[in-house]
Design an enzyme around this catalytic site. Structure first.
Site, PDB file in Angstrom:
ATOM      1  N   GLY A 130       0.977  -0.987   0.022  1.00 46.87           N
ATOM      2  CA  GLY A 130      -0.030   0.030  -0.011  1.00 46.87           C
ATOM      3  C   GLY A 130       0.974   1.097   0.004  1.00 46.87           C
ATOM      4  N   SER A 131       0.571   2.130   0.652  1.00 44.58           N
ATOM      5  CA  SER A 131       1.016   3.359   0.679  1.00 44.58           C
ATOM      6  C   SER A 131       2.441   3.690   1.422  1.00 44.58           C
ATOM      7  CB  SER A 131       0.145   4.603   1.329  1.00 44.58           C
ATOM      8  OG  SER A 131      -1.049   4.697   0.779  1.00 44.58           O
ATOM      9  N   THR A 132       2.715   2.571   2.101  1.00 47.71           N
ATOM     10  CA  THR A 132       4.044   2.376   2.436  1.00 47.71           C
ATOM     11  C   THR A 132       5.200   2.223   1.368  1.00 47.71           C
ATOM     12  OG1 THR A 132       3.954   0.043   3.011  1.00 47.71           O
ATOM     13  CG2 THR A 132       3.547   1.719   4.861  1.00 47.71           C
ATOM     14  N   PHE A 133       4.554   1.977   0.357  1.00 52.73           N
ATOM     15  CA  PHE A 133       5.831   1.710  -0.811  1.00 52.73           C
ATOM     16  C   PHE A 133       6.058   3.293  -1.482  1.00 52.73           C
ATOM     17  CE2 PHE A 133       6.272   0.523  -5.396  1.00 52.73           C
ATOM     18  CZ  PHE A 133       7.512  -0.463  -5.037  1.00 52.73           C
TER      19      PHE A 133
END
Lengths: 632, 383
Positions: free
Chosen positions: A326-329
């Site tokens: 998700g957005s941690t990427f």
């Protein structure tokens, strides 16, 4: 001899003659006996001596005490404890085994299935072999048995050794457990005679398995004289066993315990790391299991509940749980973009809530859109449209390479068995696997950490540590094993331009420290201890057009299994990072972000305690220059 | 009927004279052999007098008293007592068949108050007495006459049959051998001996099929091939041979026999005591014990041939042969030369009845020695 008549004379002569014959026969028999003795004792004596020794001498193995597992400050994470048990010797139970068991059952709890097992074991063994009736008794129970001993013929109290994991479920996925040797273990390459010892336990999982040989030690041997029934009469000689050596972990049990407590019964994984050395300070996967139970043998019911639990307590989520990041990427995408020179001064993307590519709409998580978004705000607010657009410009190849440089897509090499590699897609892979070229839409999805990308929590933690340190730091959890300090490589600097990292770090700082940041509400307010981070949400369901029109359902209203996974990566202190953290809570994407709260509390506690400044209980050892290059 | 005076033949001896007449050298030899037994019983109990060596010593002392007492009694009294004791023993054998209790798969024991006796042991003495008594009245030619031979064979046959159906193969064998050897000594014609021996040899297959019990057959089979069942029925023979063989030349030393002390030997205190003796004292010790036995037998033969009455001669030689058959069968059995039959080593093996009957037998032998000059008319020795 006038009184002897003639007939008697002839009788006498006959008797004497025949007595001589009989005496000759007797002499011959004695000669045969002597000859037989000569044959047995002189001619074949040596052969029979050997047989007599084989008869009486028996070699018995002595199990060595297993090495302990310690944390960096010598807290015992796994050790051996006295096992108070009650044995029953059938031949001494004067009024039968069942009566003896009934009497024991009146003193300590003895379920029926246990009684059945004892009766079966007694039937399978010789009558003088002590058979365990009950193990792991409390001191109180053990004392009660001893008190009643005069009235319990055949009962023998006994103190053995058993593996003990004082923190039970906590650390269960790190330490693993020991259990009885299986048929498969016996058939493996390990030909240690200890494996054949009844009741011997070997490491089956985790550190117990990875360092089983170091922990196990070497068998001792005792030559004993046995009688015809196999009962030991006395010991002739003894070679003492060599105890197993302790294994030292980089874990700080204080931090570990806090993490375990805070994760509670959630289905979650969390990793805390020293960003400079890669030392794992805490590694948790919840729910765990009680490794002590595996030691004594899990009952079928316990096993069933462990395997059917939808929170999957037997899976080490920190290493083997693979999730869309998700957005941690997004920091990885941002890094690729900065490095590629796309983020020029004044670079911004307009976010109207969605972006159209061909006939497909790509939505931002914020329905109304973010307006004009630059890199800083893009990371801070986690604007999806910004990263769709940026990813489109950077291209999948640069994203893939950057992700790999940050440690994704390949196993980190942590010493615990069972780690999974996750996945970073590439053009070549797509062509190879599906036979069709990479689609631009897939680049957009990859840009927000969805699609094919899969990561493990330990990879996310490594990524956070690499962004914070700018080096190829790798996680490590074992420091010493088998009495030697394990090799500790010096991380290389990551091949990025000098200010590339700074732009991304600024964005991650804003996430948790500037109003509007997705984690601002759960920032660390203490000056100098601020954390930088990145939130993430991984969808586990497809949101249909109809639902989007009617309004996306809130996670709180969905069944647990359909809720989003909640992720967070962070490091602290922002100004001079030392601690990196990753956390994922399955199906927990709710607005109050409990996982970010946990990350904040753990990082604050870690900084205040600051275990990295404290001297370790083990010798630190010199780090060695790393030869391996970052995979590209 | 008495036509001749017997005063001259009846040398009257005072009890003190008789005590001096006893062959004390022979008694000493008997004591030495019994001591070897005490030592082994002590060793087999891991160096304890209890449970075997102590009681055995007490029995030996009782046996000594019996030996001396029996030897002081006039040989003619024993002649008078021959038939009554035979009848009593025969009756006891019947009683034990009806009311006795079973030991180790055979009905052998009878309880009289606290004492348990084996009538078959008594019968061995009684048979010798009865045969000697009957043969005393017969000339050499008479022995081979069918009328007398039939009575003699009946005397032997009745107890043999009763013991055989107990069943007790060992004692049956001993009784047959005792009886046959006494007939032989009394001068039974070779015309009887040769055909009988041939017939017996021919009858062995028949006996195998119809007479021997399964456990007896099993013993013979495992004897022929002990390795066929090395942990089962062949165990006894195999372990006994290992025990004897491992003793070597000089043995493992007193109290150091591993085979017997670790219970690899069955019945180590009774039938298999010879094996533990051979294990601990080796070839040297075993030969020494055999020589002791041989000297005792030699003494016995000498006593027999120097007695003046046919009754005393046959009695003495019967006792000696009975003693010899025990030794022969037991030693051959434990050394794997013949199948296992339950026969103890006389004077050495643990056992009350056996010890007392052997000592009683030696008492009779000694009585024959003390009263060797006594002549007894053919018609009988009633005094």
């Amino acid at each position: 001899m006038p009184l002897f008549d003639r007939k008697d004379k002839s009788r006498y002569a006959t008797f004497t003659r025949r007595s001589v014959m009989v005496s000759g026969a007797m002499t011959a028999v004695f000669a045969v006996l002597a000859g037989r003795l000569y044959q047995l004792q002189i001619l074949n004596g040596d052969q029979y001596k050997t047989q007599a020794d084989e008869n009486r001498v028996n070699q018995r193995l002595i199990a060595p005490p297993r090495g302990r597992i310690l944390d960096r400050f010598a807290t015992e994470l796994a050790d051996n404890r006295r096992n108070y048990r009650v044995m029953l010797i059938a031949e001494q139970a004067s009024d039968g085994v069942e009566a003896a068991l009934d009497r024991i059952g009146k003193i300590i709890a003895l379920p029926d299935h246990q009684k059945q097992r004892v009766i079966q074991e007694i039937a399978a063994n010789k009558r003088f072999v002590p058979v365990p009736v009950a193990e792991n008794l409390s001191w109180e129970e053990f004392s009660r048995i001893n008190l009643h001993l005069p009235y319990l013929p055949g009962v023998q109290p006994d103190v053995g050794e058993t593996r003990d994991y004082p923190y039970r479920e906590g650390l269960s996925h790190v330490l693993g457990y020991v259990a009885a040797v299986s048929v498969a273990d016996m058939q493996g390459s390990d030909d240690d005679p200890l494996l054949g010892l009844p009741g011997f336990r070997i490491g089956k999982r985790g550190i117990e398995k990875a360092y089983d040989h170091e922990l196990r030690g070497r068998a001792g041997a005792s030559r004993v004289e046995v009688n015809a029934y196999g009962r030991i009469i006395r010991e002739l000689s003894r070679v003492p066993p060599i105890p197993g050596k302790d294994v030292w972990l980089t874990i700080d049990q204080q931090i570990q315990q806090l993490v375990d407590q805070r994760l509670g019964t959630e289905s979650a994984g969390c990793c805390v790391m020293d960003i400079q050395t890669g030392d794992i300070l805490a590694l948790s996967s919840t729910p765990g299991f009680d490794p002590n139970a595996f030691n004594v043998g899990v009952t079928p019911d316990e096993w069933k509940s462990l395997t059917t639990d939808d929170h999957k307590p037997l899976i080490n989520k920190a290493l083997a749980g693979i999730y869309p990041p998700g957005s941690t990427f997004k920091p990885a995408v941002a890094l690729a973009a900065v490095e590629a020179g796309i983020i020029e001064p004044g670079y911004s993307v307009h976010c109207s809530g969605s972006i159209t590519l061909g006939n497909h709409d790509f939505h931002c998580w914020k329905k109304g859109g973010h307006g004009n978004v630059d890199l800083h705000r893009g990371i801070q607010c986690s604007c999806d449209v910004f990263f769709y657009e940026t990813a489109k410009r950077v291209g999948i190849d640069a994203i893939e390479q950057t992700a790999r440089k940050l440690g994704l897509g390949a196993a980190t090499g942590i010493e615990i068995p069972g780690e999974r590699a996750g996945f970073i897609p590439s053009r070549a892979w797509k062509e190879r696997t599906y036979g069709i070229p990479w689609q631009l839409g897939e680049t957009l999805n990859t840009g927000i950490g969805q699609g094919y990308v899969l990561v493990t929590p330990i990879q996310l933690c490594t990524m956070a540590a690499r962004i914070a340190s700018g080096t190829t730091v790798r996680p490590r959890i074992a420091h010493m094993a088998g009495g030697v300090v394990l090799p500790r490589p010096i991380p290389d600097p990551l091949p990025f331009k000098p200010d590339t990292f700074q732009k991304v770090r600024d964005g991650m700082f804003a996430v948790a420290n500037e109003p509007g940041g997705t984690a601002y509400a759960w920032r660390i307010p203490n000056p100098g201890l601020e954390m930088s981070g990145k939130t993430g949400t991984a969808q586990v369901r497809v949101i249909t057009k109809e639902e989007r029109l009617a309004g996306v359902k809130k996670n709180e209203t969905l069944p647990w299994k359909l809720r989003d996974h909640a992720l967070f990566i962070a490091y602290a202190p922002s100004s001079a990072p030392r601690y990196a953290l990753s956390i994922i809570m399955e199906h927990d994407g709710i607005a109050s972000h409990p996982h970010v709260q946990i990350a904040r509390d753990v990082l604050l506690f870690a900084q205040q305690r600051d275990p990295l400044k404290m001297p370790t209980a083990y010798p630190v050892g010199a780090a060695q220059a790393q030869t391996g290059k970052v995979p590209a | 009927m008495i036509t001749r005076p017997y005063a001259l033949a009846r040398r009257q001896l005072a009890p003190v004279d008789k005590l001096l007449e006893i062959n004390w050298g022979l008694v000493l030899l008997i004591g030495l052999i019994a001591s070897a037994g005490f030592a082994m019983l002590y060793s087999d109990a891991d160096g304890h007098l209890w449970p075997w060596a102590g009681p055995q010593m007490l029995r030996f002392v009782a046996g000594l008293v019996i030996l001396v007492a029996v030897s002081l009694v006039d040989i003619r009294v024993w002649m008078t007592a021959a038939y009554p004791s035979y009848v009593i023993s025969l009756l006891l054998l019947v009683v034990v068949k009806v009311a006795g209790h079973t030991g180790l798969g055979a009905e052998r024991w009878i309880a009289i108050g606290p004492i348990e006796i084996q009538p078959s042991e008594l019968m061995k003495i009684a048979l010798i007495l009865a045969l000697a008594r009957y043969l005393h009245g017969l000339s050499v030619e008479d022995v081979s006459k069918p009328r007398h031979l039939a009575i003699l064979l009946l005397l032997i046959g009745m107890p043999v049959l009763l013991v055989a159906i107990q069943p007790n193969l060992g004692t049956t064998l001993i009784l047959v051998m005792d009886g046959a050897s006494i007939l032989f000594l009394a001068g039974l014609s070779w015309w009887w001996i040769v055909p009988t021996v041939s017939a017996v040899a021919a009858a062995i297959p028949v006996a195998w099929k119809f007479i021997l019990h399964d456990y007896q057959k099993q013993r013979v089979l495992t004897f022929l091939n002990p390795d066929s069942d090395a942990l089962g029925a062949g165990w006894n023979i195999t372990q006994a041979k290992i025990a004897i063989g491992s003793g070597g030349l000089s043995g493992k030393g007193f109290l150091n026999g591993t085979q017997s002390r670790l219970n690899f030997l069955p019945e180590k205190q009774t039938d298999f005591i010879w094996t533990s003796f051979c294990e601990e004292f080796g070839f040297v010790g075993a030969i020494a014990l055999l020589i002791l036995f041989a000297v005792v037998i030699g003494y016995g033969v000498q006593i027999a041939v120097s007695a003046r009455s046919q009754f005393a001669r046959l009695l003495a030689m019967g006792i000696v042969l009975n003693f010899f058959f025990y030794i022969m069968i037991n030693a051959m059995m434990v050394m794997g030369l013949i199948p296992v039959v339950g026969i103890p080593m006389p004077l050495v093996s643990y056992g009350g009845t056996a010890m007392l009957t052997v000592m009683f037998g030696f008492g009779l032998l000694m009585s024959a020695h003390v009263h060797r000059q006594v002549e007894i008319p053919r018609s009988g020795g009633i005094i």
